[in-house]
Design an enzyme around this catalytic site. Structure first.
Site, PDB file in Angstrom:
ATOM      1  CE  LYS A   1     -13.443 -39.262  27.903  1.00 11.00           C
ATOM      2  NZ  LYS A   1     -13.044 -39.357  29.303  1.00 11.00           N
TER       3      LYS A   1
ATOM      4  CG  HIS B   1     -16.204 -46.005  35.341  1.00  8.09           C
ATOM      5  ND1 HIS B   1     -17.122 -45.865  36.349  1.00  8.09           N
ATOM      6  CD2 HIS B   1     -16.409 -44.950  34.505  1.00  8.09           C
ATOM      7  CE1 HIS B   1     -17.841 -44.772  36.145  1.00  8.09           C
ATOM      8  NE2 HIS B   1     -17.431 -44.199  35.032  1.00  8.09           N
TER       9      HIS B   1
ATOM     10  CB  SER C   1     -14.688 -34.560  37.138  1.00  9.54           C
ATOM     11  OG  SER C   1     -15.515 -34.771  36.018  1.00  9.54           O
ATOM     12  N   GLY C   2     -12.766 -34.812  34.390  1.00  9.77           N
ATOM     13  CA  GLY C   2     -12.737 -34.382  32.997  1.00  9.77           C
ATOM     14  C   GLY C   2     -14.110 -33.940  32.513  1.00  9.77           C
ATOM     15  CG  LEU C   3     -18.960 -35.086  32.852  1.00  7.00           C
ATOM     16  CD1 LEU C   3     -19.361 -34.977  31.380  1.00  7.00           C
ATOM     17  CD2 LEU C   3     -19.843 -36.113  33.562  1.00  7.00           C
TER      18      LEU C   3
ATOM     19  CD  GLU D   1     -10.913 -42.232  30.215  1.00  8.72           C
ATOM     20  OE1 GLU D   1     -11.241 -41.827  31.351  1.00  8.72           O
ATOM     21  OE2 GLU D   1     -11.573 -41.963  29.193  1.00  8.72           O
TER      22      GLU D   1
ATOM     23  CG  ASP E   1     -10.827 -37.731  34.217  1.00 11.35           C
ATOM     24  OD1 ASP E   1     -10.101 -38.508  33.568  1.00 11.35           O
ATOM     25  OD2 ASP E   1     -12.061 -37.607  34.017  1.00 11.35           O
TER      26      ASP E   1
ATOM     27  CG  ASP F   1     -15.789 -36.074  29.416  1.00 12.55           C
ATOM     28  OD1 ASP F   1     -14.587 -35.759  29.293  1.00 12.55           O
ATOM     29  OD2 ASP F   1     -16.184 -37.002  30.137  1.00 12.55           O
TER      30      ASP F   1
ATOM     31  CG  ASN G   1     -18.817 -39.266  30.090  1.00 12.53           C
ATOM     32  OD1 ASN G   1     -19.721 -40.051  30.362  1.00 12.53           O
ATOM     33  ND2 ASN G   1     -18.124 -38.643  31.022  1.00 12.53           N
ATOM     34  CB  SER G   2     -17.538 -44.131  30.701  1.00 12.07           C
ATOM     35  OG  SER G   2     -16.144 -44.050  30.742  1.00 12.07           O
TER      36      SER G   2
ATOM     37  CG  ASP H   1     -10.021 -37.193  29.565  1.00 10.84           C
ATOM     38  OD1 ASP H   1     -10.782 -37.547  30.483  1.00 10.84           O
ATOM     39  OD2 ASP H   1     -10.168 -36.138  28.935  1.00 10.84           O
TER      40      ASP H   1
ATOM     41  NE  ARG I   1     -12.580 -44.240  33.612  1.00 12.08           N
ATOM     42  CZ  ARG I   1     -13.278 -43.115  33.498  1.00 12.08           C
ATOM     43  NH1 ARG I   1     -12.847 -42.024  34.112  1.00 12.08           N
ATOM     44  NH2 ARG I   1     -14.374 -43.068  32.778  1.00 12.08           N
TER      45      ARG I   1
HETATM   46  C1  SPV Z   1     -15.163 -37.922  34.986  1.00 11.97           C
HETATM   47  O1  SPV Z   1     -15.637 -37.470  36.033  1.00 11.97           O
HETATM   48  O2  SPV Z   1     -14.783 -37.221  34.055  1.00 11.97           O
HETATM   49  C2  SPV Z   1     -15.010 -39.357  34.830  1.00 11.97           C
HETATM   50  C3  SPV Z   1     -15.954 -40.256  35.460  1.00 11.97           C
HETATM   51  O3  SPV Z   1     -14.133 -39.753  34.103  1.00 11.97           O
HETATM   52  S1  SPV Z   1     -17.147 -40.646  34.291  1.00 11.97           S
HETATM   53  O4  SPV Z   1     -17.806 -39.437  33.864  1.00 11.97           O
HETATM   54  O5  SPV Z   1     -18.051 -41.576  34.950  1.00 11.97           O
HETATM   55  O6  SPV Z   1     -16.506 -41.304  33.154  1.00 11.97           O
HETATM   56 MG    MG Z   2     -13.462 -38.395  32.788  1.00 16.73          MG
END
Ligand code: SPV
Ligand code: MG
Length: 316
Positions: A116, A185, A42-44, A110, A81, A54, A118-119, A83, A154
């Protein structure tokens, strides 16, 4: 079977598969040990464990290094991930080549801009133009040196509030550009828009979801909507943060670690996580006989000397 082949099979299989998040060598090891079939890098959580946001604050080579340490200690496939690809198509090409070199099974890109965010931050984040994103997918495909490497596209249209129609339009374009799977997502509390997407998508290629904000969605609902895989995107790090906070507060408050052992993995558990027997065998094969006075202490005897139980599992 290579890692990428396994990820491809997992995504294509009829049954629902669960990918668990990891962000370090030790968390990746724990995910595999728990029985998961694949890892979400996971990027986060990688960013958070590095102490940055993130928002592409960690460089892509920092992420790559973490991913490499995860790949080194695991045998299950890792989906990274990626990104928005850390730049344009050219950055994507380099990323994909390096991931293939390291035996990573796939990357998820994505359709947001670079850098980017975080979503879950803010609303209506702008998305990249469809044609530009398709170029990134094609660039990824053309630069993979592992034939089975998976490129997951994504779709962020639902997260950005653009609706089901736009999400489907993008997903179709990304599949045609060569995506192996679509990750749809959503950050709603209800799974409805994701399930609706799944029904409309109708299995054109494997579909992945990330039910962070709608954890009560059931397995049956996901299966009926044609979802192939679920990503638990941040739960290993969230568990670690909660546990580290609890233990740090307690030790700080009590000025003592007495009576806390039952909340902790034993030192023996920590030491036995990675294969010391292999090192002992290698020492026997490769080390020149050393005078006893200079011989390094064996890990096991060091642990025993300190009165630490050797255990394979926590509390064992
Ligand atoms: C991550 O885990 O970094 C994701 C999922 O991209 S989210 O945090 O929901 O964007
Ligand atoms: Mg991410």
């Amino acid at each position: 079977v290579t890692a990428s082949q396994r990820l491809g099979l997992i995504l294509a299989s009829e049954s629902l598969t669960f990918l668990m998040e990891a962000h370090s060598g030790v968390s990746a090891h724990i995910v595999e040990e728990a029985g998961f079939e694949a890892i979400w890098a996971s990027g986060l959580t990688i960013a958070t464990s590095l102490g940055v946001r993130d928002c592409n604050e960690a460089s892509w080579t920092q992420v790559l290094e973490v991913v490499e340490s995860m790949a080194d200690v695991t045998s299950i496939p890792i989906l990274v991930d990626g990104d928005s690809g850390y730049g344009n198509f050219n950055n994507v090409r380099r990323l994909v080549r390096k991931l293939c070199e390291r035996g990573v099974a796939g990357v998820c890109l994505e359709d947001k801009l670079f850098p980017k965010a975080n979503s879950f931050l803010g609303e209506r984040q702008p998305l990249v133009d469809v044609a530009e994103f398709c170029g990134k997918i094609r660039a990824a495909r053309d630069s993979q040196t592992d034939e089975e490497f998976c490129v997951v596209a994504r779709v962020e249209a639902l997260v950005s509030g653009l609706g089901l129609g736009e999400a489907l339009r993008r997903a179709h374009a990304y599949r045609e550009a060569g995506a192996s799977a679509i990750l749809i997502h959503s950050k709603r509390r209800s799974p409805d828009e994701v399930l609706a997407f799944g029904r409309e998508w109708a299995g054109r290629c494997p579909l992945i979801v990330v039910p962070t904000t709608y954890p009560s969605v059931t397995r049956e609902q996901l299966e009926q909507a044609g979802v192939s895989a679920v990503i638990w995107a941040n739960h290993t790090l969230r568990a670690a943060i909660a546990a580290m906070r609890r233990v740090c507060r307690e030790i700080h408050r009590r000025r003592s670690t007495a009576d806390l052992e039952s909340n902790l993995a034993s030192v023996g558990d920590v030491l036995s996580m990675f294969d010391h027997d292999e090192l002992r065998d290698a020492e026997a094969r490769y080390l020149a006989p050393t005078p006893p006075s200079r011989a390094p202490a064996k890990v096991e005897s060091a642990a025993a000397h300190a009165g630490l139980a050797r255990a394979r599992a926590p509390h064992a």
